[in-house]
Design a protein around this motif. Sequence first.
Motif, PDB file in Angstrom:
ATOM      1  N   GLN A   1       1.006  -0.602  -0.013  1.00  0.00           N
ATOM      2  CA  GLN A   1       0.248  -0.111  -0.151  1.00  0.00           C
ATOM      3  C   GLN A   1       0.926   0.840  -0.090  1.00  0.00           C
ATOM      4  O   GLN A   1       2.035   1.410   0.960  1.00  0.00           O
TER       5      GLN A   1
ATOM      6  N   ASP B   1       0.820   5.874  -0.310  1.00  0.00           N
ATOM      7  CA  ASP B   1       0.472   6.880  -1.390  1.00  0.00           C
ATOM      8  C   ASP B   1       1.450   7.949  -1.988  1.00  0.00           C
ATOM      9  O   ASP B   1       2.255   7.964  -1.799  1.00  0.00           O
TER      10      ASP B   1
ATOM     11  N   ASP C   1       1.210  11.829  -4.879  1.00  0.00           N
ATOM     12  CA  ASP C   1       0.274  13.121  -5.139  1.00  0.00           C
ATOM     13  C   ASP C   1       0.894  12.769  -6.999  1.00  0.00           C
ATOM     14  O   ASP C   1       1.758  13.023  -6.948  1.00  0.00           O
TER      15      ASP C   1
ATOM     16  N   ARG D   1      -4.381  13.987  -3.199  1.00  0.00           N
ATOM     17  CA  ARG D   1      -2.974  12.956  -2.518  1.00  0.00           C
ATOM     18  C   ARG D   1      -3.902  11.458  -3.732  1.00  0.00           C
ATOM     19  O   ARG D   1      -4.770  11.117  -3.008  1.00  0.00           O
TER      20      ARG D   1
ATOM     21  N   ARG E   1      -4.345   6.975  -3.205  1.00  0.00           N
ATOM     22  CA  ARG E   1      -4.041   5.811  -2.391  1.00  0.00           C
ATOM     23  C   ARG E   1      -3.739   4.436  -2.960  1.00  0.00           C
ATOM     24  O   ARG E   1      -5.114   4.885  -3.312  1.00  0.00           O
TER      25      ARG E   1
END
Length: 575
Positions: free
Chosen positions: A219, A221, A223, A237, A239
Amino acid sequence: MELSTILYIALALILASGLAFFQYLYRRTNKKPKDYLFFVLRSLSLFLVGLLLINPKIRTVEYEVERPELTILADNSQSVAFLGEADKLRNFYSSIVNDKKIQDRFDINRMQFGEELSLNDSLDFSAVQTDIFSALTDSESLKSKENSVILLLTDGNQSLGRDFRYFKAGAGREIIPVIIGDTTKYKDLSIGRINVNRYAFINNRFPVEVFVNYSGTDQIDTDLNIKAGGKIVFNKRIRFSSGSPSEIIRTELPANSLGVKTYQVEIAPVSGEKNVLNNVQNFGIEVIDERTSVLILSDLPHPDLGALQNAILSNKQRSAEIKYLNDKNIQLNKYQLIVLYQVNRKFKSIFTEILKRNYNYFLITGSKTDWNYLNSLGLGFSKKLTNQPQEIFSRYNPTFSSFQFDDLGFEDYPPLIDKFGTVDFEENKFKIMLSQVLQGIETGEPLMAVSQGNPKSGFLLGENIWRWRAKSYLDNKSFEEFDNFIGKLVQNLASNNRQERLTVDAENFYYANQNVIISAQYFDENYQFDAGRNLKISISTRGSEENFTSDLVVKNNYYQFNGGDLEPGTYSFKV
């Protein structure tokens, strides 16, 4: 020949000889030479009859060794050299081609590919695009033998065409892929596709749709940024995970200045990501001016005039003036669209100028309209009427295709008022936007329609459109939906585009590894394609005095200029 057939032939020979022996030689003491001759002849004749009855067949089988065909497809794209695998691929290619055992067992064809298939066997890794699927398809069509093998040497990076993993080889065909380079799967973020219109209007917002993909199990994250002139104009943002490997980002960006604008979409790389080149994509859009001046001309005051003016003025790029026929200062050439409200014979001089100078116009009729005068103008529609007023409801036409507009719930809108009668119109001239509904029955007659040619024209057969704007506000607590509807109508009718005899098609933005293709068409006065003209293109670099001129080459039904791989920069051109 089978063994049983040979036995039958031997038996026939014995029988034939035995019968002839009993007939000519058995128990004869004084045998003469002619008896022996007759014995031989009779034996031979009986044996031949036996052969005819047996009907033996002699088969000959010849065996020939045919070597299968081996096609070596070598990737000649720049990505192989960029990844440092050029020498490895070239050495492996040479070892296969020069192997004596392989030469003895196969008929070898040597090919290379980039954007297209080539028979040149000298690898220089200069191709700027890679289309593996097309190379496999083309080599399939070139095969000369039923049994053949394709040896595919590639780094697996494809920039054009369909996914080669879904290529299916034909019968008797086998594909052996050899992947050159590091095949380990790393985390990878990529921008798959960007959807955006080619044009936007000044001081408006234009939609952008970005497809982002993730390859990995962890997983993460990151931008997403959209930049213009080095400044971030949008950020989000995102994910990702193994269960959510893709995302579609939608936004609207402002168009604040005219001309071609270049934007950069960038997805921030994550730790452990090897390939970051696919994290960035550029796109271009041309911002054009749609400023439009509209004249609303009437002989009587009516709430419809203010409703139309306010709807048009809701777009800051448009202006709308209301004038009456007694105004001596009407200059029609100042306006891109003229709205004529409730026409009567006092409009004669105005209509004469409109038709003479091919101005765009939109007619709105009602209870005060002089239909006898309107019918005499030959505008492509007419009405057989009585002086009795009639309430007319509307119905949305889902097959209308001149421009896109939404059904605002027109069936629930209040009725418009016009004189009762049947409408005749030229179907090849007008396209129906809204049709008439009288007392719950759809008549098929137009309520609102626009023309298909130039100059643009249209009509609305009914007054009290102000009630529609009020109904839209009651339903949505805003005039926006109705005003957008009127805005799209005005945009279509106010268009000054004429049918050009010279049309040019070019992209606003070209990637560095993309051929600069500019196409054009030229039509004669009857708007038939004319392939006998000499079209030239002049290209200049912004900020430099360098320029060059080239001819356009006729290809099928268009002219084409291929600029190849131009140096990065900003160019302008003229055909």
